[in-house]
Design an enzyme around this catalytic site. Structure first.
Site, PDB file in Angstrom:
ATOM      1  N   ASP A 137      38.995  35.550  34.950  1.00 34.75           N
ATOM      2  CA  ASP A 137      39.625  36.847  35.251  1.00 34.75           C
ATOM      3  C   ASP A 137      39.368  37.836  34.106  1.00 34.75           C
ATOM      4  O   ASP A 137      39.128  39.019  34.335  1.00 34.75           O
ATOM      5  CB  ASP A 137      41.139  36.644  35.447  1.00 34.75           C
ATOM      6  CG  ASP A 137      41.413  35.470  36.368  1.00 34.75           C
ATOM      7  OD1 ASP A 137      41.124  35.585  37.562  1.00 34.75           O
ATOM      8  OD2 ASP A 137      41.857  34.421  35.878  1.00 34.75           O
ATOM      9  N   HIS A 165      46.725  32.512  37.209  1.00 30.10           N
ATOM     10  CA  HIS A 165      45.397  32.694  37.821  1.00 30.10           C
ATOM     11  C   HIS A 165      45.597  32.751  39.341  1.00 30.10           C
ATOM     12  O   HIS A 165      45.363  31.795  40.071  1.00 30.10           O
ATOM     13  CB  HIS A 165      44.461  31.540  37.451  1.00 30.10           C
ATOM     14  CG  HIS A 165      43.152  31.630  38.194  1.00 30.10           C
ATOM     15  ND1 HIS A 165      42.250  32.643  37.996  1.00 30.10           N
ATOM     16  CD2 HIS A 165      42.609  30.857  39.168  1.00 30.10           C
ATOM     17  CE1 HIS A 165      41.219  32.492  38.799  1.00 30.10           C
ATOM     18  NE2 HIS A 165      41.417  31.411  39.527  1.00 30.10           N
TER      19      HIS A 165
HETATM   20  C1  LMR Z   1      38.368  32.289  41.714  1.00 25.83           C
HETATM   21  O1  LMR Z   1      39.122  32.985  41.025  1.00 25.83           O
HETATM   22  O2  LMR Z   1      37.199  32.591  41.941  1.00 25.83           O
HETATM   23  C2  LMR Z   1      38.918  31.031  42.366  1.00 25.83           C
HETATM   24  O3  LMR Z   1      40.009  30.550  41.644  1.00 25.83           O
HETATM   25  C3  LMR Z   1      39.281  31.316  43.768  1.00 25.83           C
HETATM   26  C4  LMR Z   1      39.733  30.106  44.544  1.00 25.83           C
HETATM   27  O4  LMR Z   1      40.821  30.170  45.165  1.00 25.83           O
HETATM   28  O5  LMR Z   1      39.028  29.086  44.552  1.00 25.83           O
END
Ligand code: LMR
Length: 314
Positions: A137, A165
């Site tokens: 992120d 997250h």
């Molecule tokens: C991401 O942020 O790309 C992953 O965590 C998304 C997911 O739900 O697999």
């Protein structure tokens, strides 16, 4: 990436331990064959196994990417329940077999709460050695700022991702800077569009994982692997001077975030230890976003504990 030195440095030989489910044993062996075929000078051995004890034996760094993915129709609660069982079992293998002072990065979702379950069931592992991935992120935030300003991403630093997250995370550009031909300037000043910083930037970063899934019909992989390498490298080898990164760590109450949850903070790292950057100004807007994400993590924790308890009662 690991065997090419992107995680532990270009001079550090590695032995890779890879764990997967028994039904994936053939595929895992195929990966082992490819690693040998790649003739990687840093790679000094490969262990490919479906036995947790063998996988964790003697490891100094563990990147936990195994988890139950969210499928159509699954509630968040179902996802947490499935992953509690996985992380409970990995915690016990970690505690019994890993090297003392093993550093752990949890990647699989729900990453923050999986890290908490791991901590609870591996009490001998110091909490400071367990972290979860929000660097993806963080890197997404740097990427969005670089696109907006038309500057190279390597010239942007000190964004922050606060919280979980998940889509409640708070990507915060209010302390970020970018290097331009006129020197290093606050991103706030360069963007000069408060609304973009508070709305579009925040929601694009929050929703980026979902957008990648929509486009690829699969979760992010390259960017997640790259972020995992960045996270471990900075943790072990140190963050560059004047730069912080975001890591999900066990909250010590900094910035009024409740203790007892894994929460993403800005951190600097030195000699293998992370520390939360202190004293940053948090305005009312940021505070309410940070609290919202902490509340979600508190709810996830309650769900996880409920499941742990009901398993214990059986
Ligand atoms: C991401 O942020 O790309 C992953 O965590 C998304 C997911 O739900 O697999």
């Amino acid at each position: 990436m690991i065997a090419r030195g992107l995680m532990l440095g270009p001079d550090q030989p590695v032995v890779l331990h890879m764990l997967d489910l028994p039904r994936m044993a053939d595929a895992l062996n195929g990966v082992r064959m490819e690693l040998i075929d790649a003739a990687l000078p840093l790679l000094r051995g490969v262990v490919a196994t479906s036995d947790e004890a063998e996988a964790f034996r003697g490891v100094s760094f563990a990147v936990l990417i195994g988890g139950w993915p969210r499928r159509e129709g699954m509630e968040r609660k179902d996802l947490i329940a499935k992953n509690v069982a996985i992380y409970k079992s990995q915690a016990s293998a970690l505690q019994q077999h890993a090297a003392p002072n093993c550093k752990v990065l949890v990647v699989a979702n729900p990453a923050n709460t999986n890290a908490l379950v791991l901590k609870e069931f591996a009490p001998a592992v110091p909490a400071k050695n367990i972290t979860c991935l929000t660097r993806l992120d963080h890197n997404r935030a740097l990427g969005q700022i670089s696109e907006k300003l038309g500057v190279h991403v390597g010239d942007v630093r000190n964004a922050i991702v606060w919280g979980n997250h998940s889509s409640t995370q708070f990507p915060d550009a209010s302390h970020a800077t970018a290097r331009t031909e006129h020197g290093e300037k606050p991103v706030r000043e360069l963007v000069a569009d408060e609304q973009w910083l508070k709305e579009e930037f925040v929601s694009v970063v929050q929703q980026r994982g979902a957008a990648v899934i929509k486009a690829r019909k699969q979760s992010s992989s390259l960017s997640a692997a790259s972020a995992a390498c960045d996270h471990m490298r900075d943790w072990i080898l140190g963050t560059p001077k004047g730069t912080w990164v975001s890591m999900g760590v066990y909250s010590d109450g900094s910035y009024g975030v409740p203790e007892g949850i894994f929460y993403s903070f800005p951190v600097t790292c030195d000699k293998g230890e992370w520390s939360i950057v202190q004293g940053l100004k948090v305005d009312d807007f940021a505070r309410s976003k940070m609290e919202h994400s902490a509340k979600e993590l508190d709810e996830e924790r309650s769900m996880a504990y409920e499941f742990v308890k009901s398993e214990g009662d059986q």
